[in-house]
Scaffold this motif. Structure first.
Motif, PDB file in Angstrom:
ATOM      1  N   PRO A  16      54.254   0.356 -49.455  1.00  0.00           N
ATOM      2  CA  PRO A  16      52.793   0.387 -49.249  1.00  0.00           C
ATOM      3  C   PRO A  16      52.323   1.541 -48.369  1.00  0.00           C
ATOM      4  N   TYR A  17      53.143   1.961 -47.412  1.00  0.00           N
ATOM      5  CA  TYR A  17      52.763   3.073 -46.539  1.00  0.00           C
ATOM      6  C   TYR A  17      52.889   4.432 -47.236  1.00  0.00           C
ATOM      7  N   PRO A  22      46.853   3.735 -49.482  1.00  0.00           N
ATOM      8  CA  PRO A  22      47.487   2.545 -48.916  1.00  0.00           C
ATOM      9  C   PRO A  22      46.546   1.351 -48.861  1.00  0.00           C
ATOM     10  N   CYS A  27      49.968  -3.038 -46.001  1.00  0.00           N
ATOM     11  CA  CYS A  27      50.539  -2.337 -44.856  1.00  0.00           C
ATOM     12  C   CYS A  27      50.646  -3.263 -43.644  1.00  0.00           C
ATOM     13  N   THR A 161      56.388   8.481 -41.432  1.00  0.00           N
ATOM     14  CA  THR A 161      55.810   7.297 -42.073  1.00  0.00           C
ATOM     15  C   THR A 161      56.142   6.049 -41.269  1.00  0.00           C
ATOM     16  N   ALA A 165      53.806   3.054 -39.306  1.00  0.00           N
ATOM     17  CA  ALA A 165      54.011   1.607 -39.425  1.00  0.00           C
ATOM     18  C   ALA A 165      54.300   0.979 -38.063  1.00  0.00           C
ATOM     19  N   ASP A 168      51.125   0.549 -36.066  1.00  0.00           N
ATOM     20  CA  ASP A 168      50.394  -0.656 -36.480  1.00  0.00           C
ATOM     21  C   ASP A 168      51.077  -1.912 -35.959  1.00  0.00           C
TER      22      ASP A 168
END
Length: 348
Positions: A16-17, A22, A27, A161, A165, A168
């Motif tokens: 998803p990333y 996205p 994510c 990447t 993630a 987040d």
């Protein structure tokens, strides 16, 4: 002690990333899975990572070409004391990066060749050569450089990447780490575990790669699907780990553990390949270390220190790496490390 009960390295699909657009919900689910893995294990298998099998196969072929060279040819590419070039078997002791003397009768028996980001990769910045040294490419292996550089670039992109993630997952503002990794120290260490039968008889307790934590933010590991990698679980036992088909292993380094005040732990691991009929089963690996800017200060992130707690003292990325490398390559042991206490506890 070896044990495989109640231990699992989670598998997370990070695709998803990597989508062109996205999906926030997808994510968010990936970030939640990564948070659980980083809290509970410190290792995670990632799929959907976008590095084609062909690129991985070309990397493996490059390793084969170099490591098949005569030992005297390989030794011409040595850079003693530096984190570049060739390291012959028994020239390093990774457990000493934690100030823990090797548990075996000799240093780690793997051989390795290391390349990484150079100061010239960042024009306009006055970067120290010690943190961004030039590379030594083995001209005796003419097909080595191109596939290694291709894999290196892919691992760079993947690491960034993963940082999005992780940002987040830690509920930080978007781009929180951007200014801490925009001239990141990045190193690809390619390892070969092989030893002549006669040398096996010399060793009382062979260690392929001693118990250690990684130094930086995160590590992306490509490895043969051969037994050998062992991870120290929260139960104080060593557990065997192999990458699943098509997966890459990712583990956290000391920088991220310090940033999160051990909310996410840099998990101790080692390599202890099996001996079959008097010979070590060959194992290859390539560890991409994403370490952060040399001058980035590692200090506890917002929300990672509860009232009354004390976080790690601030330290720069370069200072953290230098202390660990001095132990690994020169036997100058760093002192007072939390990770070292876990290694010593596991021995008993």
């Amino acid at each position: 002690m070896h044990d495989n009960t109640s231990f699992d390295v989670p598998t997370v699909d990070i695709s998803p990333y990597l989508a062109d657009t996205p999906d926030p919900a997808a994510c968010a689910e990936v970030a939640a899975q990564l948070d659980r893995a980083c809290r509970d294990v410190g290792f995670v298998q990632i799929v959907g990572h976008g590095i084609p099998e062909s690129v991985q196969a070309d990397l493996a072929a490059a390793l084969d070409e170099f490591f098949a060279l005569p030992i005297d040819t390989k030794k011409a590419y040595r850079r003693p004391g530096e984190n570049r070039g060739y390291a012959p078997p028994k020239s390093e002791s990774l457990s000493m990066s934690l100030g823990v003397a090797s548990a075996s009768a000799m240093n780690d028996f793997y051989e390795a060749i290391t390349v990484g980001s150079e100061a010239s990769d960042f024009p306009g910045l006055d970067l120290p050569e010690v943190s961004y040294p030039h590379n030594t490419w083995p001209v005796a292996a003419p097909s080595f450089r191109e596939p290694v550089e291709e894999y290196f670039c892919r691992a760079q992109a993947l690491s960034r990447t993963l940082m999005r993630a992780f940002t987040d997952a830690l509920e930080l503002d978007a781009g929180y780490f951007d200014t801490l990794v925009d001239h990141s120290i990045e190193v690809l260490k390619m390892n070969n575990y092989a030893l002549l039968e006669s040398e096996i008889e010399m060793a009382d307790d062979l260690t392929g790669m001693g118990a250690h934590t990684d130094f930086g933010i995160l590590t992306v590991l490509w490895a043969d699907r051969v037994p050998g990698l062992q991870v120290l679980g929260g139960d104080g036992r060593w557990h065997d780990v192999q990458p699943a088909e098509g997966a890459l292993l990712v583990n956290l380094g000391d920088a991220l553990a310090r940033w999160t005040n051990d909310r996410w732990r840099s998990t101790i691991h080692r390599v202890d390949p099996p001996v079959v009929d008097g010979r070590i089963v060959r194992r290859r690996s390539a560890a991409f270390f994403f370490d952060g800017n040399h001058d980035a200060v590692i200090e506890t992130l917002p929300g990672c220190v509860a009232a009354g707690e004390t976080g790690y003292p601030p330290i720069t990325v370069a200072e953290n790496i230098a202390a660990k490398l001095a132990g690994m390559k020169g036997g100058v042991a760093p002192a007072g490390l939390r990770e070292a206490e876990r290694v010593l506890a596991a021995r008993t």
